[in-house]
Design an enzyme around this catalytic site. Structure first.
Site, PDB file in Angstrom:
ATOM      1  N   GLY A 140     -45.126   1.688 -48.422  1.00 37.18           N
ATOM      2  CA  GLY A 140     -44.385   0.545 -48.973  1.00 37.18           C
ATOM      3  C   GLY A 140     -43.362  -0.024 -48.017  1.00 37.18           C
ATOM      4  O   GLY A 140     -42.405  -0.659 -48.449  1.00 37.18           O
ATOM      5  N   LEU A 141     -43.547   0.145 -46.729  1.00 41.13           N
ATOM      6  CA  LEU A 141     -42.588  -0.418 -45.767  1.00 41.13           C
ATOM      7  C   LEU A 141     -43.117  -1.692 -45.112  1.00 41.13           C
ATOM      8  O   LEU A 141     -42.603  -2.138 -44.090  1.00 41.13           O
ATOM      9  CB  LEU A 141     -42.191   0.627 -44.721  1.00 41.13           C
ATOM     10  CG  LEU A 141     -41.451   1.843 -45.310  1.00 41.13           C
ATOM     11  CD1 LEU A 141     -41.025   2.810 -44.218  1.00 41.13           C
ATOM     12  CD2 LEU A 141     -40.224   1.404 -46.119  1.00 41.13           C
ATOM     13  N   GLY A 142     -44.159  -2.255 -45.676  1.00 37.95           N
ATOM     14  CA  GLY A 142     -44.557  -3.600 -45.288  1.00 37.95           C
ATOM     15  C   GLY A 142     -45.497  -3.681 -44.091  1.00 37.95           C
ATOM     16  O   GLY A 142     -45.624  -4.747 -43.482  1.00 37.95           O
ATOM     17  N   ALA A 183     -46.738  -7.143 -42.467  1.00 37.04           N
ATOM     18  CA  ALA A 183     -46.467  -7.459 -41.056  1.00 37.04           C
ATOM     19  C   ALA A 183     -47.768  -7.762 -40.327  1.00 37.04           C
ATOM     20  O   ALA A 183     -47.842  -8.681 -39.506  1.00 37.04           O
ATOM     21  CB  ALA A 183     -45.720  -6.301 -40.403  1.00 37.04           C
ATOM     22  N   ASP A 188     -43.569  -9.163 -50.210  1.00 39.22           N
ATOM     23  CA  ASP A 188     -43.548  -8.445 -48.922  1.00 39.22           C
ATOM     24  C   ASP A 188     -43.717  -9.413 -47.755  1.00 39.22           C
ATOM     25  O   ASP A 188     -42.975  -9.359 -46.774  1.00 39.22           O
ATOM     26  CB  ASP A 188     -44.673  -7.394 -48.876  1.00 39.22           C
ATOM     27  CG  ASP A 188     -44.383  -6.214 -49.790  1.00 39.22           C
ATOM     28  OD1 ASP A 188     -43.413  -6.286 -50.561  1.00 39.22           O
ATOM     29  OD2 ASP A 188     -45.135  -5.221 -49.732  1.00 39.22           O
TER      30      ASP A 188
HETATM   31  O1  PMV Z   1     -46.523  -2.427 -51.303  1.00 38.76           O
HETATM   32  P1  PMV Z   1     -45.166  -2.131 -51.807  1.00 38.76           P
HETATM   33  O2  PMV Z   1     -44.918  -0.690 -51.997  1.00 38.76           O
HETATM   34  O3  PMV Z   1     -44.107  -2.820 -51.039  1.00 38.76           O
HETATM   35  O4  PMV Z   1     -45.057  -2.731 -53.297  1.00 38.76           O
HETATM   36  C1  PMV Z   1     -45.165  -4.096 -53.507  1.00 38.76           C
HETATM   37  C2  PMV Z   1     -44.248  -4.530 -54.598  1.00 38.76           C
HETATM   38  C3  PMV Z   1     -44.854  -4.649 -55.975  1.00 38.76           C
HETATM   39  O5  PMV Z   1     -43.890  -5.382 -56.736  1.00 38.76           O
HETATM   40  C4  PMV Z   1     -45.077  -3.297 -56.617  1.00 38.76           C
HETATM   41  C5  PMV Z   1     -46.172  -5.418 -55.976  1.00 38.76           C
HETATM   42  C6  PMV Z   1     -46.052  -6.895 -55.626  1.00 38.76           C
HETATM   43  O6  PMV Z   1     -47.107  -7.507 -55.405  1.00 38.76           O
HETATM   44  O7  PMV Z   1     -44.939  -7.448 -55.589  1.00 38.76           O
END
Ligand code: PMV
Length: 307
Positions: free
Chosen positions: A88-90, A94, A136
């Site tokens: 979940g750090l993008g 990126a 993201d």
């Molecule tokens: O991929 P992550 O861990 O950064 O999660 C994305 C964020 C969520 O809100 C869970 C999904 C979204 O599409 O915004």
């Protein structure tokens, strides 16, 4: 046989407030982290005719190439990154943003300001996560703290920060899938809609309060809001024993607040540590987590119109 290449870099990101609730129309706040992914795209005159081994990367390149009417078989990519993957750090955001920018360089000799970068990068990112809110890619593309809403149209605005601060980012060893966690929430939306709505409404309120604390530089208030947001996400079943332990370790080491960040079910934790980031990071490392420090508060590099 000749070829032209373009190299682009982008940071990773963390979500400060509003993960999951953003999918249901509430606002969110995210910020880049000081870890970078660099991608080189090469366009060959005569195809090397390669297909990428990773089917997700293959799908991402196919989607991106279509925007510029390139044959995906004529494109090769190489990627270097110090971003942890799958927590979940993008990293996929990126990758999507750098791929899009590199192909725009090859197609137009620079960014195409007329093209909707957010929309296109989100479409490319679908190769990794399925449909996403676009949060993201907004944080990664804007390069500074961002206020984001998905509805009625995905919209990102730079968020000015009253006082720069340090975050410690801790990663757990287990990779997890964003799509699985989003699906779990969709299941709950079907089976217990009122409870879910209550939690998401609370997350939306915390996001607004967090934005105000960020603007005024009230870090103690920000810490409390991060703690509360973690509690709501944990109530939704998105935390794990490893994430709980990381949050408790960071708080015990003096963090002003800590929460899971991103989709949950594993992944990463952020800890607000304006004056004691090295101590908080060491405590987390000693407990078995990966940890790095990232500063928040740089102004956005791009104007939203350029996105
Ligand atoms: O991929 P992550 O861990 O950064 O999660 C994305 C964020 C969520 O809100 C869970 C999904 C979204 O599409 O915004």
């Amino acid at each position: 046989m000749s070829a032209v290449a373009s190299t682009r870099s982008a940071p990773g990101k963390v979500i400060l407030f509003g993960e999951h609730s953003v999918v249901y129309g509430h606002p969110a706040v995210a910020t880049p982290v000081e870890r970078t992914l660099t991608l080189t795209a090469t366009l060959h005159d005569h195809g090397p005719d390669t297909r990428r081994k990773d089917p997700r990367l293959e799908a991402a390149v196919r989607t991106a190439a279509r925007f510029f009417s390139f044959s995906p078989r004529r494109i090769t990519t190489s990627i270097a990154s110090d971003l942890p993957v799958g927590c979940g750090l993008g990293s996929s955001a990126a990758l999507s943003v750098t791929l899009l920018r590199a192909l725009a360089d090859l197609a137009y000799g620079g960014p195409d300001r007329a093209e909707p970068l957010l929309e296109r990068a989100t479409a490319i990112e679908a190769a990794f996560h399925g449909t996403s809110s676009g949060l993201d890619v907004a944080a990664v593309a804007l390069g500074g703290p961002v206020w984001f809403r998905r509805a009625p149209q995905p919209h990102a605005t730079p968020l000015p920060i009253g006082r720069p601060f340090a975050l410690v980012v801790a990663t757990t060893p287990r990779e997890r899938s964003t799509a699985d966690q989003v699906r779990r929430m969709r299941g709950q939306a079907a089976t217990r809609p009122e409870a879910l709505d209550r939690h998401f409404t609370r997350l939306g309120a915390l996001t607004r309060a967090g934005r105000d604390a960020l603007r005024t530089g009230d870090l103690p208030a920000l810490g409390l809001l991060l703690d509360e947001a973690h509690g709501v996400l944990a109530d939704l079943g998105l935390s794990t024993p490893a994430l709980e332990h990381a949050v408790t370790t960071a708080r015990a080491a003096g963090a002003l607040g800590a929460k899971l960040t991103g989709a949950g079910g594993g992944g990463a934790v952020i800890a607000l540590a304006p004056d004691n980031a090295p101590a908080v990071a060491s405590a987390l490392r000693r407990t078995g987590y990966g940890a790095f420090t990232s500063r928040v508060g740089a102004t956005a590099r791009l104007h939203p119109q350029e996105m």
